[in-house]
Design an enzyme around this catalytic site. Structure first.
Site, mmCIF file in Angstrom:
data_model
loop_
_atom_site.group_PDB
_atom_site.id
_atom_site.type_symbol
_atom_site.label_atom_id
_atom_site.label_comp_id
_atom_site.label_asym_id
_atom_site.label_seq_id
_atom_site.Cartn_x
_atom_site.Cartn_y
_atom_site.Cartn_z
ATOM 1 N N GLU A 60 -9.046 -17.133 -15.010
ATOM 2 C CA GLU A 60 -7.799 -16.357 -14.820
ATOM 3 C C GLU A 60 -6.993 -16.685 -13.630
ATOM 4 O O GLU A 60 -5.843 -16.605 -13.466
ATOM 5 C CB GLU A 60 -8.164 -14.963 -15.226
ATOM 6 C CG GLU A 60 -8.515 -14.475 -16.464
ATOM 7 C CD GLU A 60 -9.946 -14.776 -16.956
ATOM 8 O OE1 GLU A 60 -10.726 -15.444 -16.118
ATOM 9 O OE2 GLU A 60 -10.354 -15.186 -18.022
ATOM 10 N N HIS A 129 -13.435 -4.998 -22.682
ATOM 11 C CA HIS A 129 -12.050 -5.256 -23.765
ATOM 12 C C HIS A 129 -11.285 -4.062 -24.152
ATOM 13 O O HIS A 129 -10.607 -4.118 -24.949
ATOM 14 C CB HIS A 129 -12.706 -5.914 -25.156
ATOM 15 C CG HIS A 129 -13.538 -7.068 -24.928
ATOM 16 N ND1 HIS A 129 -14.547 -7.378 -24.219
ATOM 17 C CD2 HIS A 129 -13.134 -8.333 -25.505
ATOM 18 C CE1 HIS A 129 -14.769 -8.621 -24.178
ATOM 19 N NE2 HIS A 129 -13.962 -9.105 -24.964
#
Lengths: 324, 395
Positions: A60, A129
Site C-alpha cells: 500500500e 476488513h
C-alpha cells in the site's frame, strides 16, 4: 435515469472521469482483470488499457508513494486501498507526503490524488476488513475526506473528487455497495464538500454519513410512527465539515444526535459536537449526543451487529436527547 | 547427515569496485566503464567539487553562528554527487534526500534556496519543475517511491526508449545506506523492476546512519541486493568523480533506453557529523576518518590535473577565490532572507481553501491587529477579506 448499485455507480463515475481526462489513472491491487475485489473497477482495464488501470504490487505504501510521483508528473491517480484496515502501511505516504506536498512547496505542487477506501462493517468479514478510520485522515491538515452514502452521490462524488486539485480520501460504505437506486447521469450534483438534509424534521437533528445514513433514515421512519420528527442530514464531507446546514437545523430542533460506525473517542462526532456548541450554544435544548462504536477494536463478526450502531441505538439516543 | 555448509558455499560476497582514478590521482582503466571526459570537463568538475564543498563549509559555519537551525553536511560525498549530477540531462529528474547539495548545484538550484529549509524560513523554496530537482525529503526513503512513480509517468508520456536523445528521460533517486532498510525503498525497487521504470537508484553508502554503522543495515554489499529485485547493481568508488560520472551516465542511458532500473552503490564516507546536531566522537574511531581523508574526492582530481598539466596554480587559485566569493554572497543573502508571514500558511494548504481555514485566518489576523492597535495606534496590514484573500497578495 439508470438503476445502479452503489458499486456500479462508482464504476460509471470512474469511467466518465477517465473519459474526460486522459491523465486520470486507476491503480491498486486487483483493480485490473479482476475489477477489484468489490468489482468497482470492473471493465476499466479492458477499455482503458494497462497503462491507465494499473494492477500494482501488493504494497500500500508503494501504491500511494508512486501516485505521488505520478501526480508530480501531471497525472491524476485514483488509488484503491482494498480494505479499510489495509491503509495503515500507506499512512506515512498519505500523511507526510500527499497531505503536505502543496504546503511544503508553498502551493507550487498540487496533489490531485484520490484514495478510495471501502470502509465500515456489517458484512461478516474477518478482522481488518470492517474498520472506520476516517477521523484519522480528517485530523490531517492537507487532506480532504468525504464519504458517499448512496448510488447517486457515489456516481457524482467520485467524479468531483477526481476533478479536485486537492487530495481526497474517498470513503465508500462497503455494506451498501449492492444497494440500488436511480442515478441520473445527466443530473446536477451538489458541490462535493457540502452536507445535505435528506429528510426534513422538527424535533431532533440526526447527523450521519456513509453507511449510517440509511440507518438514520430508517430510524426517522420508525420515530415518525411514534410521532417524533427527525431531521436527517448526510454530512457527505468530513473534512472540511460543512456545518451551515447542520447549524441551521440545530437552531430549529435544539437537539442533535451524531451517528457513525467509528469509535466515539475523538471521532467525527466529537468535532461536530464542539462546533455545534461553539456556534449555537443557546439554541441547544440538550447536549450533543454521539452514537458510535465502543472504544474497542472491531470485534469478531458474529457480534458485530451489537457493536455497530443500529436503528434502536439511534432511537435510544433520540429518546435521551428529548428527555432533557 | 545434513550439510548446512552447502548453503554457505553459495553465498558469494565477491565484489568489484569501479574506479577510474585512484586516490593518488592516477587514471586507471576498467573493463566495463570508461571516462569520456576531456581535461576541460574534468577541470569544470574540479570547480564544482570545490564550490559545493565551500558552500557546505559556509552553511556549517552559519549554523554554528546560529543562523541556521541545523545543517546536513555533504563533506566527503562531493564526488558521488557531482559525478552523478553531471551525468543527468536537462529532461532528467532527481529526487534527493536532504543532503544532495552537490546535485542541486549541478541542476542549477540556487544554494540559497537550500538554506531556507535549514534556516526555518520555508520547507522547500524552489520549484522542482524548473530544474528537475524535487524538494528535499526528510522522511527516509519516501522519495524513492516518488521517483519511481515519476518515472512511470515518463513512460506514459512516451519519453522512454524513443531513440531521441532530446526526448528520452530518466529519473535518479538519491538515498543513503540507512534508507535501504526502509520498506518504501524496497517497495520502490519492486515497482521499478516489475514496471521496468526508467529510474536509477543512487545509494550513497557513506557507512553511517547517524550512529549506526553499515553492518547494522546489511550483511551483504548493498549493490548485490539489486539482483534479488531483478535489475543490475554496481558498486562504484564514491570518492572518484570520474567513476561516479561514468557509471551513472551508463545507468541513466540504460533507463532512458527503456531497459529499466539500475542500482548504483557509491561507496563513500561521511566525513562530517550526520548533521550539526550530531557528535560522531561518541560512536566512531578517529582512525577511520584519517583513513578516509587519504581518499579525499577533491585532492585526487587536483593531483591529476596538476600532474598532467590540465590545470595550473592560477586556475586552482581562481577557483579558490570564486568559492570564497560564492560563500560570501551566500552568507549575505542568507542573513537577509525574510521570515515567512504566518498569515500566508493558511493559503498554502489547499488549492481550494476550506471555510474553516478562512475563518481561522481571519480570526488570527484580527487577533494580530489588536496588538498593532495597542502598540502603534493604527491597525494596518494583515487584513483578510471575507473570501480569505489577503490584501496585496498576488491573486
Amino acid at each position: 435515469m439508470t438503476q445502479l448499485t452503489l458499486a456500479k455507480a462508482l464504476t460509471h463515475g470512474l469511467r466518465r472521469a477517465m473519459d474526460l481526462d486522459v491523465k486520470v489513472l486507476v491503480m491498486g491491487e486487483d483493480v485490473g482483470k479482476l475489477g477489484g475485489v468489490f468489482r468497482v473497477t470492473d471493465g476499466l482495464q479492458k477499455d482503458f488499457g494497462e497503462d491507465r488501470v494499473i494492477d500494482t504490487p501488493l504494497a500500500e505504501s508503494g501504491i500511494i508513494g508512486t501516485a505521488v510521483g505520478l501526480a508530480l508528473r501531471g497525472y491524476r491517480p485514483v488509488c484503491e486501498i482494498q480494505f479499510d484496515g489495509f491503509v495503515y502501511p500507506a499512512y506515512d505516504q498519505i500523511v507526510s507526503q500527499v497531505a503536505k506536498m502543496r504546503f511544503r512547496s508553498q502551493g507550487r505542487l498540487p496533489m490531485p490524488i484520490v484514495i478510495r477506501i471501502p470502509f465500515g462493517g456489517g458484512i461478516g468479514a474477518v478482522e481488518h476488513h470492517s474498520e472506520s478510520p476516517e477521523a484519522q485522515f480528517a485530523h490531517t491538515a492537507g487532506l480532504k475526506v468525504v464519504a458517499c452514502s448512496n448510488p447517486f452521490d457515489a456516481y457524482w462524488m467520485i467524479q468531483q473528487a477526481v476533478a479536485s486539485d486537492d487530495p481526497v480520501v474517498f470513503f465508500e460504505p462497503k455494506r451498501r455497495y449492492w444497494e440500488k437506486a436511480e442515478v441520473d447521469e445527466d443530473g446536477s450534483p451538489d458541490p462535493l464538500f457540502s452536507s445535505r438534509v435528506v429528510r426534513a424534521g422538527t424535533d431532533v437533528t440526526v447527523l450521519a454519513y456513509g453507511p449510517m445514513v440509511k440507518t438514520a433514515q430508517e430510524a426517522a421512519v420508525a420515530a415518525d410512527a411514534e410521532g417524533r420528527s427527525l431531521e436527517v442530514i448526510d454530512l457527505r464531507t468530513l473534512s472540511p465539515l460543512d456545518m451551515d446546514p447542520v447549524l441551521e437545523s440545530v437552531r430549529r430542533t435544539g437537539r442533535v444526535v451524531v451517528v457513525h460506525e467509528a469509535t466515539v473517542n475523538l471521532g467525527i462526532g466529537a468535532e461536530v459536537a464542539a462546533r455545534v456548541s461553539e456556534e449555537c450554544f443557546y439554541a441547544l435544548e440538550a447536549p450533543v449526543l454521539r452514537v458510535g462504536a465502543f472504544d474497542t477494536p472491531y470485534p469478531p463478526s458474529r457480534i458485530e451487529e451489537e457493536y455497530l450502531p443500529d436503528l434502536d441505538r439511534v432511537l435510544d439516543a433520540v429518546d435521551r436527547a428529548l428527555a432533557y | 547427515m545434513i550439510d548446512a555448509g552447502a548453503l554457505s558455499a553459495r553465498f558469494d560476497t565477491a565484489h568489484d569496485l569501479v574506479q577510474l582514478m585512484t586516490p593518488e590521482g592516477e587514471r586507471v582503466e576498467h573493463p566495463d566503464f570508461s571516462c569520456e571526459l576531456d581535461d576541460e570537463q574534468i577541470r569544470a568538475m574540479y570547480r564544482d567539487l570545490v564550490l559545493v564543498r565551500r558552500i557546505d563549509t559556509e552553511a556549517t559555519a552559519l549554523q554554528r553562528q546560529g543562523e541556521l537551525g541545523i545543517w546536513a553536511s555533504l563533506l566527503g560525498q562531493e564526488a558521488a554527487q557531482i559525478g552523478s549530477g553531471r551525468a543527468m540531462r536537462r529532461q532528467d529528474f532527481a529526487f534527493p534526500t536532504y543532503r544532495e547539495h552537490g546535485v542541486a548545484w549541478c541542476r542549477g538550484v540556487d544554494p540559497l534556496r537550500l538554506l531556507g529549509l535549514f534556516r526555518g524560513v520555508d520547507q522547500g523554496g524552489w520549484d522542482p519543475r524548473d530544474d528537475g530537482f524535487a524538494l528535499y525529503t526528510i522522511v527516509i526513503g519516501a522519495q524513492t517511491l516518488h521517483a519511481t512513480g515519476y518515472a512511470m509517468g515518463m513512460q506514459r508520456d512516451g519519453c522512454v526508449g524513443t531513440g531521441d536523445a532530446e526526448r528520452d528521460a530518466a529519473v535518479i533517486a538519491y538515498f543513503g545506506d540507512g534508507a535501504t532498510s526502509q520498506g518504501d525503498v524496497n517497495e520502490a525497487f519492486i515497482w521499478a523492476s516489475v514496471f521496468n521504470a526508467p529510474v536509477v537508484f543512487f545509494c550513497q553508502n557513506n557507512q553511517w546512519a547517524i550512529s549506526e554503522p553499515i553492518e547494522r543495515q546489511t550483511r551483504i554489499p548493498l549493490f548485490q541486493r539489486a539482483l534479488g529485485f531483478g535489475f543490475p547493481g554496481v558498486r562504484v568508488d564514491g570518492n572518484d568523480v570520474l567513476a561516479c560520472h561514468a557509471v551513472t551516465s551508463a545507468a541513466l542511458q540504460r533507463a532512458r533506453d527503456g531497459s529499466g532500473p539500475t542500482f548504483v552503490e557509491a561507496y563513500t564516507y561521511r566525513m562530517g557529523a550526520h548533521t550539526t546536531s550530531d557528535d560522531p566522537t561518541r560512536y566512531r574511531l578517529h582512525d577511520d576518518l584519517e583513513h578516509w581523508k587519504l581518499k579525499d574526492p577533491i585532492a585526487r582530481v587536483k593531483a591529476y590535473l596538476a600532474r598532467g598539466g590540465g590545470a595550473d596554480e592560477t586556475y586552482f587559485a581562481e577557483v579558490e577565490a570564486e568559492s570564497d566569493d560564492v560563500a560570501r554572497r551566500l552568507r549575505e543573502r542568507c542573513l537577509s532572507m525574510p521570515d515567512p508571514d504566518v498569515l500566508d500558511i493558511f493559503d498554502q494548504v489547499y488549492a481550494d481553501k476550506t471555510p474553516e481555514l478562512v475563518r481561522q485566518q481571519q480570526e488570527y489576523a484580527a487577533y494580530l491587529a489588536t496588538f498593532e492597535d495597542s502598540e502603534t495606534g493604527s491597525g494596518t496590514g494583515s487584513a483578510v477579506d471575507a473570501d480569505g484573500d489577503r490584501e496585496g497578495a498576488p491573486a
